[in-house]
Motif scaffolding. Structure first.
Motif, short mmCIF file in Angstrom:
data_model
loop_
_atom_site.label_atom_id
_atom_site.label_comp_id
_atom_site.label_asym_id
_atom_site.label_seq_id
_atom_site.Cartn_x
_atom_site.Cartn_y
_atom_site.Cartn_z
N PRO A 188 9.78 26.90 29.58
CA PRO A 188 8.66 26.52 28.71
C PRO A 188 7.30 26.91 29.29
CG PRO A 188 10.16 24.67 29.06
CD PRO A 188 10.57 25.74 30.01
N SER A 189 6.35 27.15 28.41
CA SER A 189 4.98 27.48 28.83
C SER A 189 4.05 27.33 27.64
CB SER A 189 4.92 28.92 29.33
OG SER A 189 3.58 29.34 29.49
N THR A 190 2.87 26.80 27.88
CA THR A 190 1.82 26.84 26.86
C THR A 190 0.72 27.79 27.33
OG1 THR A 190 2.26 24.58 26.14
CG2 THR A 190 0.08 25.47 25.63
N ARG A 191 0.11 27.47 28.49
CA ARG A 191 -1.05 28.23 28.98
C ARG A 191 -0.73 29.71 29.25
NH1 ARG A 191 -2.16 23.01 29.95
NH2 ARG A 191 0.10 22.99 30.02
N THR A 192 0.30 29.95 30.06
CA THR A 192 0.54 31.32 30.53
C THR A 192 0.99 32.22 29.37
OG1 THR A 192 1.29 30.27 32.57
CG2 THR A 192 1.68 32.62 32.36
N ARG A 250 8.85 35.00 32.63
CA ARG A 250 8.96 33.70 33.33
C ARG A 250 10.42 33.32 33.36
NH1 ARG A 250 5.44 28.30 32.51
NH2 ARG A 250 4.02 29.60 33.74
N HIS A 295 3.68 32.48 41.29
CA HIS A 295 3.04 32.49 39.96
C HIS A 295 1.69 33.18 40.17
CE1 HIS A 295 1.73 31.48 36.05
NE2 HIS A 295 1.93 30.17 36.02
N GLN A 355 -1.54 32.74 37.99
CA GLN A 355 -2.16 31.42 38.12
C GLN A 355 -3.09 31.42 39.34
OE1 GLN A 355 -1.79 28.49 36.14
NE2 GLN A 355 -3.52 27.79 37.39
N GLN A 397 -3.27 22.94 37.72
CA GLN A 397 -2.80 24.11 36.97
C GLN A 397 -2.37 23.76 35.55
OE1 GLN A 397 -0.48 22.45 38.91
NE2 GLN A 397 1.56 23.30 38.68
N GLY A 398 -2.16 22.46 35.26
CA GLY A 398 -1.63 22.06 33.97
C GLY A 398 -0.15 22.43 33.86
N1 CP Z 1 -0.10 26.57 34.58
C1 CP Z 1 0.95 26.99 33.85
O1 CP Z 1 1.71 27.87 34.24
O2 CP Z 1 1.07 26.34 32.65
P1 CP Z 1 2.18 26.65 31.55
O3 CP Z 1 3.51 26.17 32.12
O4 CP Z 1 1.76 25.86 30.32
O5 CP Z 1 2.20 28.12 31.33
#
Ligand code: CP
Length: 311
Positions: free
Chosen positions: A56-60, A109, A137, A140, A264-265
């Protein structure tokens, strides 16, 4: 320096300080694109970027997609749960399949450390590691270093405390490598059970008590608790972890003037950070996210060889 030496971006370990600076400088030149009413430049027109996110990922994921589109590339997101990976297709065969469709760059990822390298070895096009297991990562760390350079001008001598689940954190590894290459001093802070054996090899000093570093840190970087990678109970309880290693208003007030908070969220509010600290203007969490687009535009641009006249 005008380009990166490697075809792929797999980790900060492979980059020189000059290459990191090149990426940050190119990111600087792209930053204002996101402030325009029409947020687009033609630099990568006609190219295809594939996002292959097996975790899962939102930002990246979103920022790679936005970055590709702002450079006029076509961005394709593979829905892994609806792909042939879910039917058992290997990562290698997925790579060969994407190669056969003339993909120009793949962002990957994966939960396995080394997955990005495997893809990079199979594919002729560039591969970008968007997080592989607890290994690295790199984008990041690049966006974090970029955010710090914007705030402090230089990272030389900056004292950065990275706090939490260091052992499972690819963000801690990539950041320690990037920060030390840029001249910062790095401390890893966390419980002994979440401290990796190679902490000092990464150039970090190790502390087990957060309160020992608060007074002198310029930056406290809170890590997300990687519950998905922990096997068994590595600390007595979430409540105890928050009490010993969580950033809260009392600890924030013990930090020096001008210091900042990063994360990093995504945030586990109330565990590694409380909302009263996360949501203040001296927390750079939103800046990190904003800068992620410019840094990823720079990475895509440099790896796909966009022309200097098209920026
Ligand atoms: N910081 C980071 O990688 O966030 P995501 O998991 O939302 O991509």
């Amino acid at each position: 320096m005008t380009g990166l030496r490697s075809k792929d971006l797999l980790g900060i370990a492979d980059l020189t300080k000059e290459e990191i600076e090149l990426i940050l400088d190119v990111a600087d030149s792209f930053r204002e694109v996101s402030e325009r009413s029409i947020k687009k430049v033609p630099a990568l027109r006609g190219r295809t970027v594939v996002n292959l996110f097996c975790e899962p990922s939102t930002r990246t994921r979103t920022s790679f997609e936005i970055a590709a589109k702002r450079l006029s590339a076509d961005a394709v997101n593979i829905n892994v749960s609806a792909s042939s990976i879910a039917k058992g297709e290997s990562l290698r065969d997925t790579a060969i399949t994407l190669q056969a469709m003339a993909t120009d760059l793949v962002v990957v990822r994966h939960s396995a450390s080394g997955a990005a390298k495997l893809l990079g070895d199979v594919m002729e096009c560039p591969v970008v590691n968007a997080g592989d297991g607890s290994h690295e990562h790199p984008t990041q760390a690049l966006l974090d270093v970029y955010t710090l350079r914007n705030r402090f001008g230089s990272l030389e001598g900056l004292k950065v405390a990275i706090v939490g689940d260091i052992a499972h954190s690819r963000v801690a590894r990539s950041n320690a490598l990037a920060l030390t290459k840029m001249g910062a001093e790095v401390a890893f802070v966390g419980p002994p059970t979440l401290m990796p054996a190679e902490a000092e090899k990464l150039g970090a000093r190790v502390f087990f008590n957060l309160d020992d570093v608060l007074e002198c840190a310029d930056v406290v970087y809170l890590l997300r608790m990687q519950l998905e990678r922990q096997k068994g109970s590595l600390y007595p309880s979430v409540r105890e972890y928050a009490a010993l290693y969580g950033m809260n208003g009392v600890r924030r007030r013990a930090m020096k003037r001008g210091s900042i908070i990063m994360h990093q969220g995504p945030l586990n509010r109330g565990i590694e950070i409380t909302s009263d600290v996360a949501d203040t203007t001296d927390s750079l969490i939103s800046d990190q996210v904003t800068n992620g687009v410019a840094v990823r535009m720079a990475v895509l641009y440099l790896l796909m060889g966009g022309g200097p006249d098209e920026r």
